[in-house]
Write a protein that holds these residues in place. Structure first.
Motif, PDB file in Angstrom:
ATOM      1  N   MET A  16      -4.954 -18.338  -8.089  1.00  0.00           N
ATOM      2  CA  MET A  16      -3.987 -18.856  -9.140  1.00  0.00           C
ATOM      3  C   MET A  16      -2.835 -17.587  -9.447  1.00  0.00           C
ATOM      4  N   TYR A  17      -3.589 -16.457  -9.703  1.00  0.00           N
ATOM      5  CA  TYR A  17      -2.717 -15.295 -10.114  1.00  0.00           C
ATOM      6  C   TYR A  17      -1.507 -14.775  -9.033  1.00  0.00           C
ATOM      7  N   LEU A  18      -2.253 -14.927  -7.848  1.00  0.00           N
ATOM      8  CA  LEU A  18      -1.428 -14.596  -6.568  1.00  0.00           C
ATOM      9  C   LEU A  18      -0.653 -15.491  -6.497  1.00  0.00           C
ATOM     10  N   ALA A  19      -0.722 -16.784  -6.652  1.00  0.00           N
ATOM     11  CA  ALA A  19       0.194 -17.906  -6.460  1.00  0.00           C
ATOM     12  C   ALA A  19       1.407 -17.580  -7.737  1.00  0.00           C
ATOM     13  N   ASP A  20       1.082 -17.356  -8.803  1.00  0.00           N
ATOM     14  CA  ASP A  20       2.022 -17.116  -9.929  1.00  0.00           C
ATOM     15  C   ASP A  20       2.856 -16.129  -9.564  1.00  0.00           C
ATOM     16  N   LEU A  21       2.479 -15.027  -8.660  1.00  0.00           N
ATOM     17  CA  LEU A  21       3.449 -13.862  -8.140  1.00  0.00           C
ATOM     18  C   LEU A  21       4.007 -14.285  -7.131  1.00  0.00           C
ATOM     19  N   GLY A  22       3.868 -15.526  -6.519  1.00  0.00           N
ATOM     20  CA  GLY A  22       4.900 -16.172  -5.439  1.00  0.00           C
ATOM     21  C   GLY A  22       3.975 -16.179  -4.098  1.00  0.00           C
TER      22      GLY A  22
ATOM     23  N   ASP B 241      -6.057 -16.714  11.352  1.00  0.00           N
ATOM     24  CA  ASP B 241      -5.299 -15.724  12.296  1.00  0.00           C
ATOM     25  C   ASP B 241      -3.744 -15.367  11.682  1.00  0.00           C
ATOM     26  N   ARG B 242      -3.121 -16.503  11.007  1.00  0.00           N
ATOM     27  CA  ARG B 242      -1.835 -16.288  10.393  1.00  0.00           C
ATOM     28  C   ARG B 242      -1.792 -16.005   9.010  1.00  0.00           C
ATOM     29  N   ALA B 243      -2.837 -15.446   8.408  1.00  0.00           N
ATOM     30  CA  ALA B 243      -3.135 -15.230   6.972  1.00  0.00           C
ATOM     31  C   ALA B 243      -2.768 -13.631   6.560  1.00  0.00           C
ATOM     32  N   ASP B 244      -2.515 -13.651   5.583  1.00  0.00           N
ATOM     33  CA  ASP B 244      -2.414 -12.182   5.157  1.00  0.00           C
ATOM     34  C   ASP B 244      -3.883 -11.668   4.155  1.00  0.00           C
ATOM     35  N   VAL B 245      -4.123 -12.690   3.557  1.00  0.00           N
ATOM     36  CA  VAL B 245      -5.258 -12.615   2.446  1.00  0.00           C
ATOM     37  C   VAL B 245      -6.118 -13.789   2.667  1.00  0.00           C
ATOM     38  N   PHE B 246      -7.518 -13.487   2.672  1.00  0.00           N
ATOM     39  CA  PHE B 246      -8.718 -14.326   2.582  1.00  0.00           C
ATOM     40  C   PHE B 246      -9.462 -14.022   1.396  1.00  0.00           C
TER      41      PHE B 246
ATOM     42  N   ALA C 104      -7.140 -10.003  -8.079  1.00  0.00           N
ATOM     43  CA  ALA C 104      -5.537 -10.197  -7.778  1.00  0.00           C
ATOM     44  C   ALA C 104      -5.254  -8.985  -7.952  1.00  0.00           C
ATOM     45  N   LEU C 105      -5.683  -8.149  -8.780  1.00  0.00           N
ATOM     46  CA  LEU C 105      -4.876  -6.490  -8.947  1.00  0.00           C
ATOM     47  C   LEU C 105      -5.222  -5.637  -7.454  1.00  0.00           C
ATOM     48  N   ALA C 106      -6.559  -5.939  -7.091  1.00  0.00           N
ATOM     49  CA  ALA C 106      -7.056  -5.092  -5.758  1.00  0.00           C
ATOM     50  C   ALA C 106      -6.270  -5.812  -4.756  1.00  0.00           C
ATOM     51  N   VAL C 107      -6.149  -7.010  -4.598  1.00  0.00           N
ATOM     52  CA  VAL C 107      -5.690  -7.880  -3.236  1.00  0.00           C
ATOM     53  C   VAL C 107      -4.288  -7.394  -3.445  1.00  0.00           C
ATOM     54  N   SER C 108      -3.592  -7.400  -4.681  1.00  0.00           N
ATOM     55  CA  SER C 108      -1.974  -6.929  -4.539  1.00  0.00           C
ATOM     56  C   SER C 108      -1.785  -5.371  -3.886  1.00  0.00           C
ATOM     57  N   ALA C 109      -2.806  -4.707  -4.310  1.00  0.00           N
ATOM     58  CA  ALA C 109      -2.601  -3.362  -3.934  1.00  0.00           C
ATOM     59  C   ALA C 109      -2.939  -3.167  -2.567  1.00  0.00           C
ATOM     60  N   ALA C 110      -3.892  -4.048  -2.039  1.00  0.00           N
ATOM     61  CA  ALA C 110      -4.240  -3.906  -0.562  1.00  0.00           C
ATOM     62  C   ALA C 110      -3.128  -4.575   0.212  1.00  0.00           C
ATOM     63  N   THR C 111      -2.365  -5.351  -0.244  1.00  0.00           N
ATOM     64  CA  THR C 111      -1.100  -5.922   0.449  1.00  0.00           C
ATOM     65  C   THR C 111      -0.034  -5.077   0.630  1.00  0.00           C
ATOM     66  N   VAL C 112       0.110  -4.063  -0.365  1.00  0.00           N
ATOM     67  CA  VAL C 112       0.972  -2.905  -0.334  1.00  0.00           C
ATOM     68  C   VAL C 112       0.773  -2.095   0.906  1.00  0.00           C
ATOM     69  N   ARG C 113      -0.616  -1.701   0.806  1.00  0.00           N
ATOM     70  CA  ARG C 113      -1.000  -0.957   2.222  1.00  0.00           C
ATOM     71  C   ARG C 113      -0.831  -1.672   3.423  1.00  0.00           C
ATOM     72  N   GLN C 114      -1.369  -2.922   3.457  1.00  0.00           N
ATOM     73  CA  GLN C 114      -0.877  -3.715   4.667  1.00  0.00           C
ATOM     74  C   GLN C 114       0.503  -3.590   5.104  1.00  0.00           C
ATOM     75  N   ARG C 115       1.312  -3.754   4.061  1.00  0.00           N
ATOM     76  CA  ARG C 115       2.486  -3.813   4.477  1.00  0.00           C
ATOM     77  C   ARG C 115       3.210  -2.423   5.171  1.00  0.00           C
ATOM     78  N   GLN C 116       2.634  -1.438   4.456  1.00  0.00           N
ATOM     79  CA  GLN C 116       3.156  -0.018   4.988  1.00  0.00           C
ATOM     80  C   GLN C 116       2.326   0.375   6.451  1.00  0.00           C
ATOM     81  N   SER C 117       1.174   0.070   6.506  1.00  0.00           N
ATOM     82  CA  SER C 117       0.673   0.459   7.679  1.00  0.00           C
ATOM     83  C   SER C 117      -0.074  -0.640   8.732  1.00  0.00           C
ATOM     84  N   GLY C 118      -0.127  -1.674   8.381  1.00  0.00           N
ATOM     85  CA  GLY C 118      -0.497  -2.882   9.243  1.00  0.00           C
ATOM     86  C   GLY C 118      -2.104  -2.950   9.073  1.00  0.00           C
ATOM     87  N   GLU C 119      -2.391  -2.292   8.348  1.00  0.00           N
ATOM     88  CA  GLU C 119      -4.330  -2.378   8.159  1.00  0.00           C
ATOM     89  C   GLU C 119      -4.411  -3.249   7.154  1.00  0.00           C
TER      90      GLU C 119
END
Length: 415
Positions: free
Chosen positions: A33-39, A97-102, A186-201
C-alpha cells in the motif's frame, strides 16, 4: 501490465514501477500500500474463494468490506489465481516476467515447492526486486517457522519492557511489528528500484518481523549491553531520560518529556517546583535518574491540583514537550491530525470506512492517490490482458478455475 489505479491528483515518484503483491494478512499488504501511495501500480494476487486473510477479519465491516482489510489495501488492483493449477502458476509467472517488484510472504519452504524462490525467478527476470517478508527471515535455524506480530513482540524482548510495574509483559496493542515491517520493506524496495533503474539489476530484500522488532528495541538493547540493569515492565517510567512518562492530573492523564537540562529548568518553572530546579543533585540527567522517585512524587502531587487542559497550556507556553493521553475518539477529532489529512475516507465498496494517511508527505505530491480497495478478483481480466493473454485464453483459464473474476460476465462482454 501498465495500467495503474486512477490517480486524480498527480504522479508519484514510483509511477511506472510495477509491483506484484502475493502477500496476505498485514505486513506485506501494508508495504504494498505504501508503494501504491507513492505511485506504483500494485497488482494484488489473491487465492480463490477467500482472498487475503484480512477480508475475513470482521466485524467491523461496511458493506461486506472488513475494516482491517481496507486499512492496508487502498490503491491496488486484485487478480485471483489458483497457484495449485498449471494455468494459474503460468499466469503468475507471466505477471512476474513483466514486473519490477515481487512482494511475497509465503513460508520460505512453500516458495521453493512452488518454484517461486529468488534464484528461479531471477533466471527469468534478472531485474526483479524480490521482497520476501516472513516471521524470522530467509536464513538462520528458524527460517521456516511461521510468525505473527504477537510472536515477534514476544521474542524480540519488546513485551518484556511493556506493561505495568510488577505486572505481566504486555503486547503493544496494535499491529506494531506488521506496520513497521511494511515501512521497512517499502523503504528497502524503493531503494532497490533506484539501483534497478541505474544498473538493470534486481535484488533480494529480506524483511522479518523479528528483525523489525529488534530495531524497535535498539536503544534498550544498547543500554542493557552498556551496563544498564535488564529492564522489566514499568509502565513506561524507566526511560533513559528523567522525566519521560505519563502523569495523572485532576481529570485526565498527560505525558511530559524532559529531553535536556534546559527543558528541565523550564518545566520546573512552569510547574512552580523551584526547589527541584535549584537542587544541584538534579542538574543533569544522571542525577535526575538517580532521584527519579523523588521527582515523580513531587510532580504527581503538583499535577493533581489542576485539570489537564490547564497544565497543557502552561507547559506548552513554556516550550515543554507534552501531550494529552488521547483515546481514539479524541484522536480522530484532533485538529492537528485533521489539518494534515491524517484520516482518509475510503472510496468505492469500502465507502463509509476510513483509512490512515501513509506516514510521509511529499512536496511533489500534495494529495497522494486515494483509490478504492479492490473487489476480490475485480481486475482479473484487465490484468491478464495487460500480460498479453488473448480473450480466448482468459476464457479458458476462467472455465478451468485457474483464475477467477469478480463476476461471471463473459470475457468478451467484460468492461
Amino acid at each position: 501490465m501498465t495500467a495503474a489505479v486512477s490517480d486524480e491528483t498527480g504522479r508519484g515518484p514510483l509511477t511506472g514501477v510495477r509491483v506484484v503483491d502475493l502477500t496476505t494478512s498485514y505486513a506485506g499488504p501494508t508495504a504494498a500500500m505504501y508503494l501504491a501511495d507513492l505511485g506504483a501500480d500494485v497488482v494484488k494476487v489473491e487465492r480463490p474463494g477467500r482472498g487475503d486473510d484480512t477480508r475475513e477479519w470482521a466485524p467491523p465491516d461496511v458493506n461486506g468490506t472488513a475494516a482491517w482489510f481496507a486499512s492496508a489495501n487502498r490503491n491496488k488492483r486484485s487478480i485471483v489465481i489458483d497457484l495449485r493449477s498449471e494455468g494459474g502458476k503460468t499466469a503468475l509467472l507471466s505477471l512476474l516476467d513483466r514486473a519490477d517488484v515481487f512482494l511475497v510472504n509465503l513460508n520460505p519452504g512453500k516458495l521453493a515447492s512452488l518454484g517461486l524462490e529468488p534464484e528461479t525467478l531471477h533466471e527469468r527476470n534478472p531485474a526483479l526486486v524480490y521482497c520476501a517478508m516472513s516471521g524470522f527471515g530467509l536464513t538462520g535455524p528458524d527460517w521456516d517457522l511461521p510468525g505473527y506480530d504477537l510472536v515477534a513482540q514476544a521474542r524480540s524482548g519488546l513485551m518484556s519492557v511493556t506493561g505495568e510495574p510488577g505486572g505481566t509483559p504486555q503486547r503493544v496493542s496494535t499491529a506494531l511489528s506488521d506496520v513497521v515491517s511494511g515501512m521497512a520493506a517499502a523503504l528497502a524496495v524503493s531503494a532497490a528500484t533506484v539501483r534497478q533503474r541505474q544498473s538493470g539489476e534486481g535484488d533480494v530484500v529480506d524483511v522479518s518481523l523479528l528483525d523489525t522488532d529488534l530495531a524497535l528495541m535498539a536503544p534498550r538493547i544498547s543500554a542493557y549491553l552498556a551496563g544498564d540493569p535488564e529492564p522489566r515492565p514499568s509502565g513506561g517510567t524507566d526511560s533513559v531520560l528523567a522525566i519521560y512518562q505519563s502523569f495523572a492530573t485532576a481529570n485526565e492523564n498527560i505525558v511530559i518529556a524532559v529531553g535536556n537540562d534546559a527543558i528541565w529548568q523550564r518545566m520546573c518553572t512552569a510547574l512552580d517546583l523551584g526547589d527541584l530546579a535549584t537542587a544541584p543533585e538534579l542538574a543533569d540527567n544522571a542525577g535526575r535518574r538517580a532521584h527519579r522517585e523523588r521527582i515523580v512524587a513531587a510532580m504527581t502531587q503538583r499535577l493533581r491540583c489542576h485539570p489537564a487542559e490547564v497544565w497543557l497550556r502552561v507547559l506548552r507556553e513554556a516550550r515543554v514537550p507534552c501531550a494529552p493521553v488521547q483515546s481514539l475518539s479524541q484522536v480522530i477529532a484532533d485538529p492537528q491530525v485533521n489539518a494534515r489529512d491524517g484520516l482518509l475516507p475510503l472510496k468505492g465498496k469500502g465507502e463509509g470506512l476510513v483509512g490512515v494517511h501513509s506516514p510521509f508527505r511529499l512536496g511533489s505530491l500534495p494529495q497522494p492517490p486515494n483509490g478504492p480497495v479492490p473487489d476480490l478478483g475485480g481486475d482479473t481480466v484487465e490484468i491478464l490482458r495487460e500480460a498479453g493473454y488473448p480473450d480466448g485464453e482468459i476464457e479458458a483459464l476462467l472455465a478451468r478455475g485457474a483464475v477467477e473474476a469478480a463476476d461471471h460476465t463473459d470475457v468478451t462482454g467484460a468492461a
